[in-house]
Motif scaffolding. Structure first.
Motif, mmCIF file in Angstrom:
data_model
loop_
_atom_site.group_PDB
_atom_site.id
_atom_site.type_symbol
_atom_site.label_atom_id
_atom_site.label_comp_id
_atom_site.label_asym_id
_atom_site.label_seq_id
_atom_site.Cartn_x
_atom_site.Cartn_y
_atom_site.Cartn_z
ATOM 1 N N LYS A 167 0.769 -1.168 -0.065
ATOM 2 C CA LYS A 167 0.014 -0.106 0.200
ATOM 3 C C LYS A 167 0.992 1.111 0.156
ATOM 4 O O LYS A 167 1.970 1.126 0.617
ATOM 5 C CB LYS A 167 -0.656 0.234 1.290
ATOM 6 C CG LYS A 167 -2.014 -0.887 1.287
ATOM 7 C CD LYS A 167 -2.863 -0.621 2.536
ATOM 8 C CE LYS A 167 -4.216 -1.220 2.438
ATOM 9 N NZ LYS A 167 -4.768 -0.913 3.944
ATOM 10 N N MET A 168 0.337 2.381 -0.656
ATOM 11 C CA MET A 168 1.562 3.533 -0.900
ATOM 12 C C MET A 168 1.941 3.940 0.579
ATOM 13 O O MET A 168 2.886 4.528 0.658
ATOM 14 C CB MET A 168 0.624 4.468 -1.545
ATOM 15 C CG MET A 168 0.864 4.404 -3.100
ATOM 16 S SD MET A 168 2.420 4.415 -3.519
ATOM 17 C CE MET A 168 2.727 5.783 -4.056
ATOM 18 N N ASP A 169 1.039 4.064 1.590
ATOM 19 C CA ASP A 169 1.575 4.474 2.767
ATOM 20 C C ASP A 169 2.645 3.848 3.405
ATOM 21 O O ASP A 169 3.379 4.523 4.179
ATOM 22 C CB ASP A 169 0.075 4.484 3.950
ATOM 23 C CG ASP A 169 0.190 5.704 4.736
ATOM 24 O OD1 ASP A 169 0.989 6.673 4.382
ATOM 25 O OD2 ASP A 169 -0.648 5.816 5.568
ATOM 26 N N ASP A 170 2.866 2.657 3.301
ATOM 27 C CA ASP A 170 3.838 1.920 3.544
ATOM 28 C C ASP A 170 4.891 1.494 2.562
ATOM 29 O O ASP A 170 6.137 1.278 2.915
ATOM 30 C CB ASP A 170 3.081 0.149 3.990
ATOM 31 C CG ASP A 170 2.228 0.407 5.003
ATOM 32 O OD1 ASP A 170 2.153 1.282 5.895
ATOM 33 O OD2 ASP A 170 1.006 -0.407 4.798
ATOM 34 N N ALA A 171 4.796 1.739 1.317
ATOM 35 C CA ALA A 171 5.567 1.164 0.332
ATOM 36 C C ALA A 171 6.708 2.170 0.187
ATOM 37 O O ALA A 171 6.639 3.544 0.662
ATOM 38 C CB ALA A 171 4.844 1.339 -1.183
ATOM 39 N N GLU A 172 7.863 1.874 -0.348
ATOM 40 C CA GLU A 172 9.099 2.584 -0.565
ATOM 41 C C GLU A 172 8.766 3.717 -1.526
ATOM 42 O O GLU A 172 9.104 5.102 -1.544
ATOM 43 C CB GLU A 172 10.239 2.009 -0.997
ATOM 44 C CG GLU A 172 10.884 0.957 0.275
ATOM 45 C CD GLU A 172 11.118 1.818 1.443
ATOM 46 O OE1 GLU A 172 11.811 2.789 1.163
ATOM 47 O OE2 GLU A 172 10.976 1.335 2.703
ATOM 48 N N GLU A 173 7.663 3.335 -2.573
ATOM 49 C CA GLU A 173 7.479 4.248 -3.535
ATOM 50 C C GLU A 173 6.712 5.428 -2.905
ATOM 51 O O GLU A 173 7.012 6.819 -3.399
ATOM 52 C CB GLU A 173 6.503 3.594 -4.569
ATOM 53 C CG GLU A 173 7.452 2.558 -5.701
ATOM 54 C CD GLU A 173 7.891 1.357 -4.861
ATOM 55 O OE1 GLU A 173 7.047 0.875 -3.740
ATOM 56 O OE2 GLU A 173 8.959 0.784 -5.388
ATOM 57 N N GLY A 174 5.762 5.349 -1.957
ATOM 58 C CA GLY A 174 5.055 6.195 -1.350
ATOM 59 C C GLY A 174 6.070 7.219 -0.425
ATOM 60 O O GLY A 174 5.881 8.342 -0.404
#
Ligand SMILES: [Zn+2]
Length: 285
Positions: A167-174
């Motif tokens: 999920k974006m909140d946890d992802a490195e990308e986010g």
């Protein structure tokens, strides 16, 4: 003696104020934000018509401000037809569309992230036409979607970015985007803690293109687009140096059917409306 104490405190307060102007630095590239307009000897005055209020990269489109059809980007492309634009990231749906210039800036941002080892990006949504937005609004309801002409996705300047990993909140990308998107002209449009101002719940995936001078000021001063446009209207003009470029950003109100604005002589500039009462001139000087 008291006078000296007073003067001393004043000096401390002033130097604190000045230090606040030289906000966070980005690598070796310091970002300086100051109030200030173009020197008159280097500029000329031109008149712009009121249609300009509803066109450009800084349009405020939300529950209160509908998009005017002339605000829709004229360079919308289907990304799956343009493999040259889809490098280093995936598309959730082959039908995804976006402004071509925004897609190019997104591509640059993905390249920058890759250099930091962050490379699992996905575009989940891009430009949506009014019919598609209307359908989404009917399907999702008022809490989760905006009516047609009130969503930034209808402009072609916004995109929902995902990660194939988490999920974006946890992802490195986010995490990477939160820190670096501004360097590429993008802002996290609906941040945590600003729900009352944006009218939208925190969305770690929704990014909006506004242009580098503006994204830099908004990021460093922790402003949403609503707050930034208000601040600019009050300040009239601000200058910022970022990425080795000195920008001057100035607000002009629309008076009747036109606005008289100052633009640099023989230098590059952009004009965008705020979508309600005026235009912003961004000069590269
Ligand atoms: Zn979105």
């Amino acid at each position: 003696m008291r006078k000296w104490v007073f003067a001393f405190i004043l000096v401390i307060l002033l130097s604190y104020g000045i230090s606040q102007l030289n906000v966070k630095s980005a690598g070796e590239d310091k970002v300086n934000i100051e109030n200030g307009s173009l020197p008159t000897e280097d500029s000329q005055v031109i008149t712009v018509g009121k249609e300009q209020v509803h066109q450009g990269d800084l349009l405020l489109v939300n529950n209160d401000h509908a998009l005017h059809p002339e605000g829709i980007r004229s360079d919308i492309v289907s990304l799956s037809d343009r493999q040259d634009l889809v490098q280093g990231f995936g598309l959730l749906d082959p039908a995804i569309q976006l402004s071509e210039s925004v897609a190019k800036d997104f591509g640059e941002m993905v390249k920058g992230a890759k250099q930091d080892g962050v490379e699992h990006f996905l575009i989940n949504s891009g430009y949506r036409d009014a019919a598609k937005q209307d359908q989404l609004y009917r399907d999702m309801g008022h809490d989760y979607a905006l009516p047609a002409y009130h969503s930034e996705h209808n402009l072609g300047l916004s995109l929902d970015i995902g990660s194939t990993e988490a999920k974006m909140d946890d992802a490195e990308e986010g995490k990477w985007l939160k820190k670096h998107a501004w360097e590429y002209g993008f802002i996290l449009r609906y941040p945590k803690g600003k729900e009352e101002i944006t009218g939208i719940q925190y969305e770690p995936w929704h990014f909006r293109y506004v242009g580098k001078a503006h994204s830099a000021i908004m990021y460093h001063e922790d402003l949403t687009l609503e707050q930034y446009l208000d601040k600019l209207k009050m300040a009239k003009a601000m200058s910022i140096k970022t990425g080795g470029i000195q920008y001057t950003v100035a607000y002009y109100p629309m008076v009747g059917s036109s606005a008289t604005v100052q633009v640099p002589k023989g230098q590059q500039y952009d004009i965008s409306g705020n979508n309600y009462d005026g235009v912003i001139v961004t000069s590269y000087v």
